[in-house]
Design an enzyme around this catalytic site. Structure first.
Site, PDB file in Angstrom:
ATOM      1  N   TYR A  55      44.445  27.073 -33.289  1.00  0.00           N
ATOM      2  CA  TYR A  55      43.274  27.892 -33.426  1.00  0.00           C
ATOM      3  C   TYR A  55      43.034  28.152 -34.826  1.00  0.00           C
ATOM      4  O   TYR A  55      41.950  28.462 -35.546  1.00  0.00           O
ATOM      5  CB  TYR A  55      42.980  28.914 -32.535  1.00  0.00           C
TER       6      TYR A  55
ATOM      7  N   GLU B 200      17.701  33.457 -50.783  1.00  0.00           N
ATOM      8  CA  GLU B 200      18.837  33.556 -49.776  1.00  0.00           C
ATOM      9  C   GLU B 200      20.001  32.291 -50.508  1.00  0.00           C
ATOM     10  O   GLU B 200      21.136  32.489 -50.533  1.00  0.00           O
ATOM     11  CB  GLU B 200      18.386  32.797 -48.521  1.00  0.00           C
TER      12      GLU B 200
ATOM     13  N   GLU C 220      20.265  26.083 -37.225  1.00  0.00           N
ATOM     14  CA  GLU C 220      20.710  24.747 -36.361  1.00  0.00           C
ATOM     15  C   GLU C 220      21.699  23.749 -37.098  1.00  0.00           C
ATOM     16  O   GLU C 220      22.574  23.298 -36.224  1.00  0.00           O
ATOM     17  CB  GLU C 220      19.301  24.136 -36.114  1.00  0.00           C
TER      18      GLU C 220
ATOM     19  N   LYS D 227      23.227  35.525 -38.045  1.00  0.00           N
ATOM     20  CA  LYS D 227      22.878  35.904 -39.557  1.00  0.00           C
ATOM     21  C   LYS D 227      22.358  37.291 -39.460  1.00  0.00           C
ATOM     22  O   LYS D 227      21.022  37.381 -39.445  1.00  0.00           O
ATOM     23  CB  LYS D 227      22.022  34.778 -39.743  1.00  0.00           C
TER      24      LYS D 227
END
Ligand SMILES: Nc1ncnc2c1ncn2[C@@H]1O[C@H](COP(=O)(O)OP(=O)(O)OP(=O)(O)O)[C@@H](O)[C@H]1O
Ligand SMILES: Nc1nc2c(c(=O)[nH]1)N=C(CO)CN2
Length: 381
Positions: free
Chosen positions: A63, A31, A83, A107
């Site tokens: 934004y 990864e 996290e 993900k």
């Protein structure tokens, strides 16, 4: 789901959905090596009534800028966990001054051995001062927070024992009243949780500040660029100049193991934030870039120090002003003197002269004048 604002009415929401970038986050080696697409949805909780009344972008959050900051985190410094990624995104969004943010990180290419559509992590974070302080208390060793671990002779602020915002030499016997024009602004909402005083008081008009940035872990150039971008976008902060980028040898405590060189820069501007609000913003930016606080003067992904705030003097260990070690640090003084050649550090003298006398003067090398754009140098070493 909406959140009540301070007046009890529901806050409004700006939702940015499907922000995406190619990133290298994950626990597994492949990864990290190959990367994959990460997607984020962010919901900004804020009161948009003022902006609706004025039809002025300055009264709300851009934004577009928030989206750029979120994508910069998604595609930025790799982390192991969703996290951590979500927490960093929450921190950069909160730096825009919204009251709360919901972050969903997706993900869809996660390494699962079974068929699936997506993996999501959902978090909500508040710009609530109590929570900020709770997080800070959890993340900072007590020694560090009190300044007790600092070597003697380097201006340990706890030695001075003076009151918060003790009147400086430029003030007359009226103390704070001597700076009345700058200090009569509103108390910061929630400041009842901190002793009321100059550090929690917003100025009535913009006041100048100087921040010093440093980084010697990770992609330091990218981190510093993102930090300047976040400061530029922050509510109630006006960045007026950013110094050239300097490469500097790490200034270490005696016996401390060697570290990579730092990249350092100084940002000057004006603000209507209270001193501790500016400090909190600096802390949030550090946290957004994964700052660990395990060792005093340890190598770090990002350090944002408040060097000066108007002409305020403070002996509070949480926010000592001017910064107690700035006067002896060429890595602060030289970049600062590049953008403000005539600047004076109260009680110490001209910044350019102090820089010439600083012990680390010879280790400062200029990397780039226009480092905010372009490829730049990758990493500190
Ligand atoms: N002007 C200031 N700017 C930033 N932090 C300050 C300031 N005054 C006091 N502090 C306090 O210093 C403590 C240590 O901050 P930090 O982790 O950034 O230190 P450091 O970067 O390792 O060392 P140094 O303070 O010498 O730059 C924090 O608890 C913070 O509250
Ligand atoms: N060169 C350099 N050395 C440091 C720096 C820094 O920013 N640059 N920051 C430190 C703690 O704030 C300790 N040492």
């Amino acid at each position: 789901m909406s959140i009540p604002g301070p007046d009890g009415r529901d806050l409004d929401r700006i939702r940015l959905l499907g922000l995406r970038a190619f990133g290298h986050h994950g626990v597994l080696a492949h990864e990290r090596a190959q990367g994959q697409t990460f997607v984020a949805d962010v919901v900004l909780h804020l009161d948009t009534r003022a902006a609706a009344a004025t039809d002025d972008l300055a009264d709300t959050v851009s934004y577009a800028t928030v989206a750029e900051d979120v994508v910069a985190v998604l595609g930025g410094e790799p982390v192991d966990l969703l996290e951590t990624l979500a927490e960093r995104i929450a921190a950069v969004v909160l730096a825009h001054g919204v009251r709360a943010v919901d972050v969903t990180v997706h993900k869809p290419g996660a390494p699962l051995s079974v068929p699936f559509d997506d993996v999501e992590l959902v978090i909500r974070r508040h710009a609530d001062r109590d929570e900020d302080r709770g997080a800070r208390a959890a993340g900072i060793p007590a020694d560090d927070a009190t300044g007790d671990a600092r070597p003697t002779g380097d201006g340990d602020p706890t030695d001075d024992g003076g009151p918060i915002g003790e009147a400086g030499p430029t003030d007359d016997a009226t103390g704070d009243a001597g700076r009345a024009d700058d200090r009569v602004g509103a108390e910061v909402p929630g400041s009842d949780r901190r002793p009321a005083g100059p550090l929690t008081t917003r100025p009535a008009a913009e006041v100048p500040f100087v921040l010093a940035l440093g980084a010697n872990l990770g992609d330091a150039v990218a981190t510093l660029r993102a930090t300047v971008a976040a400061l530029t976008a922050a509510e109630d902060v006006e960045v007026s100049a950013v110094s050239p980028l300097a490469r500097t040898a790490a200034v270490l405590a005696p016996g401390q193991p060697d570290q990579p060189d730092y990249l350092n820069a100084v940002v000057v501007g004006t603000t209507t934030l209270a001193p501790l609000e500016l400090f909190d913003l600096a802390r949030r930016l550090e946290d957004a870039h994964g700052r660990a606080r395990e060792e005093r003067w340890g190598a770090r992904t990002l350090d944002v120090d408040v060097i000066t705030y108007a002409d305020l003097r403070s002996d509070d260990p949480e926010l000592t002003l001017p910064h107690p070690r700035a006067h002896e640090r060429a890595f602060v003084l030289l970049p600062w003197s590049q953008v403000e050649p005539d600047a004076v550090l109260p009680e110490h003298g001209g910044v350019a002269e102090l820089a010439d006398r600083a012990a680390d003067r010879s280790t400062v090398r200029w990397l780039a004048l226009d480092w905010l754009e372009g490829p730049g140098e990758q990493g500190a070493r």
